[in-house]
Motif scaffolding. Structure first.
Motif, short mmCIF file in Angstrom:
data_model
loop_
_atom_site.label_atom_id
_atom_site.label_comp_id
_atom_site.label_asym_id
_atom_site.label_seq_id
_atom_site.Cartn_x
_atom_site.Cartn_y
_atom_site.Cartn_z
N PHE A 137 -43.32 9.26 -1.70
CA PHE A 137 -42.97 8.05 -0.94
C PHE A 137 -42.34 6.95 -1.79
N ASP A 138 -42.35 7.13 -3.10
CA ASP A 138 -41.69 6.13 -3.95
C ASP A 138 -40.20 6.46 -4.14
N THR A 139 -39.72 7.50 -3.47
CA THR A 139 -38.30 7.88 -3.55
C THR A 139 -37.44 6.84 -2.85
N PRO A 140 -36.47 6.24 -3.55
CA PRO A 140 -35.60 5.26 -2.89
C PRO A 140 -34.64 5.94 -1.92
N PHE A 141 -34.31 5.23 -0.86
CA PHE A 141 -33.37 5.77 0.14
C PHE A 141 -31.98 5.71 -0.45
N ASP A 142 -31.57 6.80 -1.06
CA ASP A 142 -30.32 6.90 -1.81
C ASP A 142 -29.93 8.37 -1.84
N TYR A 143 -28.64 8.67 -1.65
CA TYR A 143 -28.19 10.06 -1.58
C TYR A 143 -28.64 10.88 -2.80
N GLU A 144 -28.38 10.34 -3.99
CA GLU A 144 -28.69 11.08 -5.21
C GLU A 144 -30.19 11.19 -5.46
N ALA A 145 -30.94 10.13 -5.13
CA ALA A 145 -32.39 10.15 -5.33
C ALA A 145 -33.05 11.22 -4.46
N PHE A 146 -32.58 11.34 -3.22
CA PHE A 146 -33.13 12.36 -2.32
C PHE A 146 -32.73 13.77 -2.78
N ALA A 147 -31.48 13.91 -3.23
CA ALA A 147 -31.02 15.21 -3.72
C ALA A 147 -31.83 15.65 -4.92
N ALA A 148 -32.23 14.70 -5.77
CA ALA A 148 -33.02 15.02 -6.96
C ALA A 148 -34.40 15.57 -6.61
N GLU A 149 -34.86 15.26 -5.40
CA GLU A 149 -36.16 15.77 -4.93
C GLU A 149 -35.99 16.90 -3.92
N ASP A 150 -34.82 17.56 -3.97
CA ASP A 150 -34.51 18.66 -3.05
C ASP A 150 -34.58 18.23 -1.59
N GLY A 151 -34.10 17.02 -1.33
CA GLY A 151 -34.04 16.52 0.04
C GLY A 151 -32.65 16.02 0.34
N LEU A 152 -32.46 15.54 1.55
CA LEU A 152 -31.16 14.97 1.93
C LEU A 152 -31.37 13.87 2.94
N ILE A 153 -30.51 12.86 2.88
CA ILE A 153 -30.59 11.74 3.82
C ILE A 153 -30.01 12.12 5.17
N GLY A 154 -28.95 12.94 5.15
CA GLY A 154 -28.33 13.36 6.40
C GLY A 154 -27.87 12.16 7.21
N HIS A 155 -28.21 12.16 8.49
CA HIS A 155 -27.82 11.07 9.39
C HIS A 155 -28.86 9.96 9.40
N ALA A 156 -29.76 9.99 8.43
CA ALA A 156 -30.79 8.95 8.21
C ALA A 156 -31.82 8.89 9.33
N GLY A 157 -32.12 10.04 9.92
CA GLY A 157 -33.21 10.10 10.89
C GLY A 157 -34.51 10.41 10.16
N ILE A 158 -35.58 9.67 10.49
CA ILE A 158 -36.89 9.88 9.87
C ILE A 158 -37.88 10.23 10.97
N VAL A 159 -38.53 11.39 10.83
CA VAL A 159 -39.54 11.80 11.81
C VAL A 159 -40.88 11.89 11.09
N VAL A 160 -41.86 11.15 11.59
CA VAL A 160 -43.17 11.03 10.94
C VAL A 160 -44.18 11.97 11.60
N PHE A 161 -45.01 12.62 10.76
CA PHE A 161 -46.06 13.53 11.23
C PHE A 161 -47.40 13.09 10.64
N ASP A 162 -48.47 13.16 11.44
CA ASP A 162 -49.78 12.82 10.89
C ASP A 162 -50.46 14.07 10.35
N ASP A 163 -51.73 13.95 9.95
CA ASP A 163 -52.40 15.03 9.24
C ASP A 163 -52.81 16.21 10.12
N THR A 164 -52.46 16.15 11.41
CA THR A 164 -52.75 17.30 12.28
C THR A 164 -51.59 18.29 12.30
N ALA A 165 -50.46 17.94 11.67
CA ALA A 165 -49.29 18.82 11.69
C ALA A 165 -49.55 20.08 10.87
#
Length: 518
Positions: free
Chosen positions: A395-423
């Motif tokens: 969660f300390d990852t800054p919202f930045d294209y390269e920062a997300f890529a460094a964590e094997d993620g992608l910003i894409g169209h900047a949609g964020i979907v949240v899941f709780d601990d029952t997922a």
């Protein structure tokens, strides 16, 4: 002065009852013999407060929300037409914390203006960017967009100016601007909000793109699931054409540019630019091999700029305020602002436009308010159904294209979907593979077959059949899909699958064997 009442008419607000509220207010006005003008504006994006009704008063606009039809009579009794207090009273809209914390550039007019009033658009700075662009050479416009650091907001993050320069430098007897409004990612609605709440900014951005590259025709490709956006865009194009913003002489200049709205039949893969082009040409949406690039040989074989709605809608503010102004926002190579769409199991769902650089934790915990259920956040998927699942440890990852890529993620169209601990993250990984199998155009084997085998293999893991061997097989499948697929559908499906396996390994372990009591 006749009171002006603003009631959002966009899809999000309508889904939450805005039409019923508008009818109830109109009925109450008639019953009380009060003359007032109801303006169906777009939503400001604070959907947890919708339907949010605003009234223009002598001291500025006052908001109330979320308003229910049962609140209408008491609103009138409380004097809401002059900003009177009521249990739904929110005060000045721009002082509402969720909105006050934002940096609104692209969405500056959303929820403020009448979407289909060109006069209202111009009153709030509209057409300034186009007017400035008409005084520059195409190369100078492209240089300004390049200098601003604007990158594709549809997901790829490719520099917009470089794409425009390629089309400008490519010789062609006809060139096109194609707007990709096939917003198919889960948890995304920014494109829809712009088209329904501020359509002229998209028209202005496309016109500037046309002048900058020598294109004289534009197409907006909208998904069929967006009927309200289609209707508003069609009306806005007609208004712009009658006002001389579009046509043979843009704002009286020697430049010609016109555009049409086209509706897709409904296929996720048509969000991929070359499949979109095939669909626009009347063919089945199938991914094309590259090269040639669309910038060289795109729609009908002509040089074509393909940009997302938000990319094009961000151009007018750049041409109005200047490249340096826009570039001043953000971090690293991610410049300007990004409309973050917060959805899923979250307390404060909505659109939050901010400069790049906020951490994921700030967005989820502070802006989103944590989960709607009150349970701990387990995972956050960023970038749609093909985006990686991030645990709280990231969660300390800054919202930045390269920062997300460094964590094997992608910003894409900047949609964020949240899941709780029952997922159940094994089920989420399976869904990613299943989604790919259903939506694949079928052209390449890694995507078409790999995703199908992926579903079967994850099902074997869920059944406790050779879990270690099958986990290794899923990993191998993901590697093949990532590097062997023709487009991002198959190429990005490994992101949600592998992030689930990596960050939530316990969800992939066999359920404990229960020994029957003797």
């Amino acid at each position: 002065m006749i009171p002006r009442i603003y009631i959002p008419g966009d899809s999000g607000a309508l889904a939450l009852g805005a039409e019923k509220v508008a009818k109830a207010i109109a009925s109450e006005l008639a019953e009380r013999g009060i003359e007032a003008k109801i303006v169906r504006n777009g939503s400001r994006g604070a959907y947890f407060l919708e339907p949010m009704v605003e009234v223009a008063t002598a001291n500025g606009r006052v908001a109330y929300g979320p308003v229910k039809t049962s609140d209408v009579k008491s609103l009138f009794d409380s004097g809401f037409l002059t900003g009177g207090h009521h249990k739904r009273w929110l005060g000045a809209p721009d002082k509402i914390p969720f909105l006050a914390k934002q940096t609104r550039l692209t969405f500056a007019r959303c929820g403020v203006t009448d979407p289909l009033s060109l006069e209202s658009y111009k009153k709030h700075g509209g057409l300034n960017g186009l007017t400035n662009a008409l005084g520059l050479t195409p190369a100078a416009i492209v240089a300004q967009v390049t200098e601003s650091g604007l990158r594709g907001r549809g997901g790829a993050g490719f520099p917009t100016g470089i794409k425009w320069k390629t089309v400008l430098d490519t010789v062609g007897d006809r060139k096109y601007i194609v707007c990709n409004a096939d917003e198919g990612d889960s948890g995304t609605f920014a494109d829809r909000m712009i088209m329904e709440g501020d359509p002229f900014v998209l028209i202005e951005g496309m016109t500037i793109a046309g002048i900058a590259t020598g294109a004289t025709k534009g197409f907006v490709y909208i998904r069929s699931e967006y009927p309200h956006a289609v209707a508003v865009m069609n009306k806005a194009v007609e208004i712009a054409r009658k006002a001389g913003v579009l046509g043979a002489s843009v704002l009286g200049s020697p430049n010609a540019f016109d555009m049409e709205i086209r509706v897709g039949a409904g296929a996720y893969v048509c969000g991929e630019e070359t499949a979109l082009l095939d669909s626009l040409e009347g063919k089945r949406g199938m991914v094309r091999a590259k090269p040639p690039l669309p910038a060289h040989k795109g729609l009908f074989g002509k040089p074509t700029v393909i940009n997302n709605v938000i990319s094009l809608a961000s151009v007018p503010v750049i041409m109005d305020k200047g490249a340096a102004f826009y570039k001043d926002f953000g971090m690293g190579r991610s410049r300007g602002t990004i409309p973050i769409q917060i959805a899923g199991n979250v307390k404060y769902a909505g659109l939050f436009e901010a400069a790049f650089g906020m951490t994921l934790g700030e967005i989820v915990d502070e802006i989103g308010g944590g989960t709607a259920t009150g349970r701990p956040v387990k995972a956050v998927q960023v970038g749609g159904p093909l985006g990686a699942y991030f645990p709280r440890a990231l969660f300390d990852t800054p919202f930045d294209y390269e920062a997300f890529a460094a964590e094997d993620g992608l910003i894409g169209h900047a949609g964020i979907v949240v899941f709780d601990d029952t997922a159940d993250m094994l089920k989420q990984a399976r869904f990613a593979m299943e989604f790919c199998a259903i939506e694949s155009c079928g052209k390449c084997t890694p995507c078409r077959i790999g995703s199908t085998r992926g579903v079967e293999t994850i099902d074997r893991i869920a059944a406790g059949i050779e879990p270690e061997k099958n986990l290794a097989l899923v990993t191998d499948l993901c590697n093949t899909m990532k590097f062997g697929s023709l487009c991002a559908l198959g190429g990005f499906t490994p992101y949600p699958v592998m992030s689930s396996i990596t960050h939530f390994p316990d969800d992939f372990k066999p359920a404990p064997v229960r020994v029957a009591a003797e």
